[in-house]
Write a protein that holds these residues in place. Structure first.
Motif, PDB file in Angstrom:
ATOM      1  N   VAL A  36       0.830  -1.196   0.000  1.00 31.11           N
ATOM      2  CA  VAL A  36       0.000   0.000   0.000  1.00 31.11           C
ATOM      3  C   VAL A  36       0.872   1.256   0.000  1.00 31.11           C
ATOM      4  N   ASP A  37       1.931   1.252   0.834  1.00 34.07           N
ATOM      5  CA  ASP A  37       2.756   2.451   0.963  1.00 34.07           C
ATOM      6  C   ASP A  37       4.158   2.078   1.444  1.00 34.07           C
ATOM      7  N   VAL A  38       5.155   2.846   1.004  1.00 32.08           N
ATOM      8  CA  VAL A  38       6.538   2.699   1.462  1.00 32.08           C
ATOM      9  C   VAL A  38       7.009   4.084   1.886  1.00 32.08           C
ATOM     10  N   THR A  39       7.574   4.158   3.089  1.00 28.14           N
ATOM     11  CA  THR A  39       8.055   5.430   3.614  1.00 28.14           C
ATOM     12  C   THR A  39       9.468   5.260   4.155  1.00 28.14           C
ATOM     13  N   ILE A  40      10.356   6.153   3.756  1.00 26.84           N
ATOM     14  CA  ILE A  40      11.703   6.196   4.315  1.00 26.84           C
ATOM     15  C   ILE A  40      11.895   7.615   4.848  1.00 26.84           C
ATOM     16  N   PRO A  41      11.904   7.791   6.180  1.00 29.18           N
ATOM     17  CA  PRO A  41      12.020   9.141   6.746  1.00 29.18           C
ATOM     18  C   PRO A  41      13.338   9.823   6.386  1.00 29.18           C
ATOM     19  N   GLU A  42      13.254  11.111   6.112  1.00 31.47           N
ATOM     20  CA  GLU A  42      14.437  11.908   5.799  1.00 31.47           C
ATOM     21  C   GLU A  42      15.151  12.282   7.095  1.00 31.47           C
ATOM     22  N   PRO A  43      16.424  12.659   7.003  1.00 33.96           N
ATOM     23  CA  PRO A  43      17.155  13.048   8.212  1.00 33.96           C
ATOM     24  C   PRO A  43      16.508  14.249   8.902  1.00 33.96           C
ATOM     25  N   GLU A  44      16.640  14.281  10.249  1.00 35.05           N
ATOM     26  CA  GLU A  44      16.057  15.380  11.011  1.00 35.05           C
ATOM     27  C   GLU A  44      16.836  16.676  10.797  1.00 35.05           C
ATOM     28  N   LEU A  45      18.162  16.555  10.697  1.00 33.19           N
ATOM     29  CA  LEU A  45      18.990  17.744  10.522  1.00 33.19           C
ATOM     30  C   LEU A  45      19.091  18.106   9.047  1.00 33.19           C
ATOM     31  N   PRO A  46      18.792  19.335   8.705  1.00 34.11           N
ATOM     32  CA  PRO A  46      18.886  19.729   7.296  1.00 34.11           C
ATOM     33  C   PRO A  46      20.324  19.693   6.769  1.00 34.11           C
ATOM     34  N   SER A  47      21.307  19.790   7.653  1.00 39.21           N
ATOM     35  CA  SER A  47      22.711  19.786   7.229  1.00 39.21           C
ATOM     36  C   SER A  47      23.241  18.378   6.950  1.00 39.21           C
ATOM     37  N   SER A  48      22.453  17.353   7.269  1.00 34.65           N
ATOM     38  CA  SER A  48      22.885  15.970   7.060  1.00 34.65           C
ATOM     39  C   SER A  48      23.023  15.666   5.570  1.00 34.65           C
ATOM     40  N   LYS A  49      24.063  14.951   5.230  1.00 32.72           N
ATOM     41  CA  LYS A  49      24.294  14.591   3.833  1.00 32.72           C
ATOM     42  C   LYS A  49      23.692  13.221   3.487  1.00 32.72           C
ATOM     43  N   ASP A  50      23.171  12.524   4.491  1.00 30.31           N
ATOM     44  CA  ASP A  50      22.558  11.214   4.250  1.00 30.31           C
ATOM     45  C   ASP A  50      21.195  11.394   3.578  1.00 30.31           C
ATOM     46  N   PRO A  51      20.843  10.506   2.642  1.00 31.15           N
ATOM     47  CA  PRO A  51      19.543  10.631   1.964  1.00 31.15           C
ATOM     48  C   PRO A  51      18.361  10.249   2.858  1.00 31.15           C
ATOM     49  N   HIS A  52      18.621   9.432   3.892  1.00 35.20           N
ATOM     50  CA  HIS A  52      17.555   9.037   4.813  1.00 35.20           C
ATOM     51  C   HIS A  52      18.162   8.664   6.160  1.00 35.20           C
ATOM     52  N   ARG A  53      17.306   8.261   7.107  1.00 38.06           N
ATOM     53  CA  ARG A  53      17.751   7.989   8.470  1.00 38.06           C
ATOM     54  C   ARG A  53      18.152   6.533   8.695  1.00 38.06           C
ATOM     55  N   GLY A  54      18.148   5.704   7.672  1.00 38.65           N
ATOM     56  CA  GLY A  54      18.599   4.323   7.806  1.00 38.65           C
ATOM     57  C   GLY A  54      17.508   3.320   8.116  1.00 38.65           C
ATOM     58  N   PHE A  55      16.260   3.754   8.092  1.00 41.43           N
ATOM     59  CA  PHE A  55      15.151   2.820   8.301  1.00 41.43           C
ATOM     60  C   PHE A  55      13.959   3.274   7.473  1.00 41.43           C
ATOM     61  N   GLY A  56      12.980   2.380   7.353  1.00 42.20           N
ATOM     62  CA  GLY A  56      11.783   2.705   6.596  1.00 42.20           C
ATOM     63  C   GLY A  56      10.616   1.859   7.042  1.00 42.20           C
ATOM     64  N   TYR A  57       9.468   2.115   6.463  1.00 43.72           N
ATOM     65  CA  TYR A  57       8.241   1.378   6.771  1.00 43.72           C
ATOM     66  C   TYR A  57       7.610   0.913   5.473  1.00 43.72           C
ATOM     67  N   VAL A  58       7.149  -0.336   5.481  1.00 43.04           N
ATOM     68  CA  VAL A  58       6.440  -0.883   4.330  1.00 43.04           C
ATOM     69  C   VAL A  58       5.060  -1.304   4.824  1.00 43.04           C
ATOM     70  N   GLU A  59       4.021  -0.730   4.220  1.00 47.77           N
ATOM     71  CA  GLU A  59       2.655  -1.073   4.612  1.00 47.77           C
ATOM     72  C   GLU A  59       2.065  -2.009   3.565  1.00 47.77           C
ATOM     73  N   PHE A  60       1.579  -3.166   4.024  1.00 50.00           N
ATOM     74  CA  PHE A  60       0.987  -4.169   3.147  1.00 50.00           C
ATOM     75  C   PHE A  60      -0.532  -4.058   3.178  1.00 50.00           C
ATOM     76  N   GLU A  61      -1.158  -4.715   2.216  1.00 46.47           N
ATOM     77  CA  GLU A  61      -2.615  -4.753   2.132  1.00 46.47           C
ATOM     78  C   GLU A  61      -3.209  -5.509   3.325  1.00 46.47           C
ATOM     79  N   THR A  62      -2.560  -6.618   3.731  1.00 46.79           N
ATOM     80  CA  THR A  62      -3.081  -7.424   4.839  1.00 46.79           C
ATOM     81  C   THR A  62      -1.993  -7.678   5.884  1.00 46.79           C
ATOM     82  N   ALA A  63      -2.421  -7.966   7.100  1.00 42.87           N
ATOM     83  CA  ALA A  63      -1.493  -8.266   8.192  1.00 42.87           C
ATOM     84  C   ALA A  63      -0.754  -9.581   7.926  1.00 42.87           C
ATOM     85  N   GLY A  64      -1.387 -10.513   7.237  1.00 40.27           N
ATOM     86  CA  GLY A  64      -0.743 -11.786   6.906  1.00 40.27           C
ATOM     87  C   GLY A  64       0.466 -11.592   5.998  1.00 40.27           C
ATOM     88  N   ASP A  65       0.342 -10.671   5.040  1.00 35.27           N
ATOM     89  CA  ASP A  65       1.466 -10.361   4.158  1.00 35.27           C
ATOM     90  C   ASP A  65       2.620  -9.755   4.956  1.00 35.27           C
TER      91      ASP A  65
END
Length: 155
Positions: A36-65
């Motif tokens: 359904v959705d994939v989210t990778i949070p961006e770094p909290e500090l605007p000065s950070s050169k990393d593209p993301h914070r090193g983790f993400g969330y994947v939302e599936f259609e069902t809990a079984g998946d």
């Protein structure tokens, strides 16, 4: 979808390499069900050169998946890194837990749970007063009287 059902169908993916983006993460988890959705949070500090914070969330259609993805992808390798895949936990309120700007006793729920009525406070004070009024039978004994007397041996 209710918030509880949505949470059960969302997985946390930790330990992501900087090269991983939302499309690559979605492609890696696609075999386990409709996403359904994939989210990778961006770094909290605007000065950070990393593209993301090193983790993400994947939302599936069902809990079984989501459970299937956890069972198969936890401790697997993605872009040269071992990833952690687990059930997502609800996001804490900024006024809750460690890092909160509010003292715990100032929160409504804590106060309602731990508040002591005046009647209970008086009963506790009376119990302490009674305890203090009972004389200690050992108090009047001198230090050299208590316990067995050691006799010096003359050998």
């Amino acid at each position: 979808m209710s918030e509880a059902a949505r949470l059960k169908s969302t997985v946390y993916v930790g330990g992501l390499q900087n090269a991983v983006n939302e499309k690559l993460l979605a492609d890696a988890f696609l075999p386990f069900g409709e996403i359904v959705d994939v989210t990778i949070p961006e770094p909290e500090l605007p000065s950070s050169k990393d593209p993301h914070r090193g983790f993400g969330y994947v939302e599936f259609e069902t809990a079984g998946d989501a459970k299937e993805a956890i069972d198969n992808m936890d401790q697997s390798e993605l872009f040269g890194r071992v990833i952690k895949v687990a059930s997502a936990k609800p996001q804490k309120d900024s006024n809750e837990g460690l890092g909160s700007k509010t003292a715990i006793w100032e929160t409504e729920g804590w106060l309602a749970q731990h508040a002591v009525s005046e009647e209970d406070r008086l009963a506790a004070q009376q119990a302490q007063d009674v305890k203090r009024s009972v004389d200690d039978p050992m108090r009047s004994l001198d230090a050299d009287v208590a316990g067995p007397r050691l006799e010096e041996s003359t050998s």
